[in-house]
Design an enzyme around this catalytic site. Structure first.
Site, short mmCIF file in Angstrom:
data_model
loop_
_atom_site.label_atom_id
_atom_site.label_comp_id
_atom_site.label_asym_id
_atom_site.label_seq_id
_atom_site.Cartn_x
_atom_site.Cartn_y
_atom_site.Cartn_z
N ALA A 18 -0.69 -0.77 -4.48
CA ALA A 18 -1.73 0.26 -4.44
C ALA A 18 -1.07 1.61 -4.24
O ALA A 18 0.00 1.72 -3.64
CB ALA A 18 -2.70 -0.02 -3.29
N VAL A 35 0.86 -1.18 0.00
CA VAL A 35 0.00 0.00 0.00
C VAL A 35 0.89 1.23 0.00
O VAL A 35 1.85 1.30 0.78
CB VAL A 35 -0.92 0.03 1.23
CG1 VAL A 35 -1.77 1.29 1.23
CG2 VAL A 35 -1.80 -1.21 1.28
N CYS A 36 0.62 2.18 -0.88
CA CYS A 36 1.33 3.44 -0.89
C CYS A 36 2.83 3.21 -1.02
O CYS A 36 3.29 2.46 -1.87
CB CYS A 36 0.95 4.22 0.36
SG CYS A 36 1.38 5.97 0.35
N THR A 37 3.61 3.82 -0.14
CA THR A 37 5.06 3.71 -0.23
C THR A 37 5.60 2.38 0.27
O THR A 37 6.81 2.15 0.25
CB THR A 37 5.72 4.85 0.56
OG1 THR A 37 5.14 4.90 1.87
CG2 THR A 37 5.50 6.19 -0.13
#
Length: 326
Positions: free
Chosen positions: A164, A112-114
């Protein structure tokens, strides 16, 4: 005969500086699926170094439920959260090593994300297409040239590895997982329970054209963007926008490129296409009606814009993403 799955074990990897919302979007969605009858149910746990509490970006502490070092497979899904601590986590050989080990024992791997930075450090994104938060996409691409970084979509699924984009896109990816595991009906029920979109398609842009961050530095451009957002079916030619702003078309184009990285015509086209995608997946309007409401004029013009942006015509986009029939 296929072995019956008794439970779907999902492990989320957290670390100091993780974003709590990255984790909660996944855990709450899966818990909601369980309450609504997911069978086999999800067993979800947060694994942290040493099983200790971690300090999240928000300043809150989150108690680990498992020790990352002692967690073993087989796992259904391994998810690595993002957060401002992602670079320190990616530089920690123990965290990276255990993520790599657990990935080998997982049916499905995600970030997710970073959190994509940690997957990249573990070599799990080599040769794959991946996304991350738009603000960090350039850094991921330069640090890991073997990864094909695409900052556009809200999530990307490449084989059994998914990435994501920023924060709440974890919700969209988790809904996609639930649909894959238990069908569209349960995924929609979870979305309704969470009072969110039924499910944004993975290839939807991370940032809405109407809420793009950072905001235009130039007030003239900002006012033009606000006008575009509220008048998608109006005359939004560069000439009309320039006349409204009281500047030359050439000056308006220069200001748009400086602030938004694209000329007015391209910005308008992208905004209209994004709005059309939302209408196609959330209403039963005909393609022609969507085209008219979003300022395309004809269904064919909308089709051309859609193929250019999403690689598929509007009708197929609607069918692929569960939009209501016209």
């Amino acid at each position: 005969m296929e072995e019956r799955v008794e439970e779907r074990v999902v492990v989320l990897v957290g670390y100091d500086g993780a974003e709590l919302l990255d984790i909660a979007c996944v855990t709450t969605s899966l818990a909601t699926a369980n309450r609504l009858g997911a069978s086999p149910a999800y067993t979800v746990a947060v694994a942290t170094p040493g099983g200790r509490a971690i300090g999240c970006d928000s300043g809150l502490a989150l108690q680990g439920q498992r020790s990352l070092e002692r967690t073993g497979g087989p796992l259904d899904t391994l998810v690595v959260s993002g957060g401002f601590g992602h670079e320190a986590a990616a530089a920690n050989p123990r965290i990276v090593g255990h993520v790599r080990r657990l990935a080998r024992e997982s049916r499905r791997v995600a970030s997710v994300c970073t959190g994509a930075t940690v997957l990249a450090a573990a070599g799990l994104l080599d040769g794959r297409r991946a996304t991350t938060h738009w603000r960090y996409a350039g850094r991921l691409a330069s640090g890991y040239p073997e990864v094909t970084v695409d900052p556009g979509p809200i999530y990307i699924r490449d084989g059994n590895v998914s990435t994501a984009a920023g924060v709440t896109s974890a919700l969209d990816l988790t809904l996609a997982f639930i649909e894959e595991d238990h069908g569209a009906e349960l995924a929609r029920a979870v979305a309704r329970g969470l009072v969110t979109y039924l499910q944004r398609p993975g290839n939807q842009a991370q940032m809405s054209m109407f809420t793009a961050t950072p905001a235009p530095r130039n007030g003239l451009v900002g006012r033009a963007v606000e006008h575009i957002a509220g008048h998608l079916d109006g005359d939004l030619t560069a000439t009309a926008l320039a006349d409204r702003a009281g500047v030359s078309e050439r000056q308006l184009t220069r200001l748009f490129i400086e602030d938004l990285g694209k000329p007015p015509g391209r910005f308008v086209r992208d905004a209209r296409t994004e709005a059309a995608a939302h209408l196609l997946t959330s209403t039963s309007l005909t393609v022609a009606s969507v085209a008219a409401q979003c300022g395309f004029g004809t269904a064919e013009t909308l089709r051309q814009a859609f193929v250019g942006r999403y690689g598929t015509p509007p009708s197929r986009y609607r069918a692929a993403h569960g939009g209501p029939a016209a």
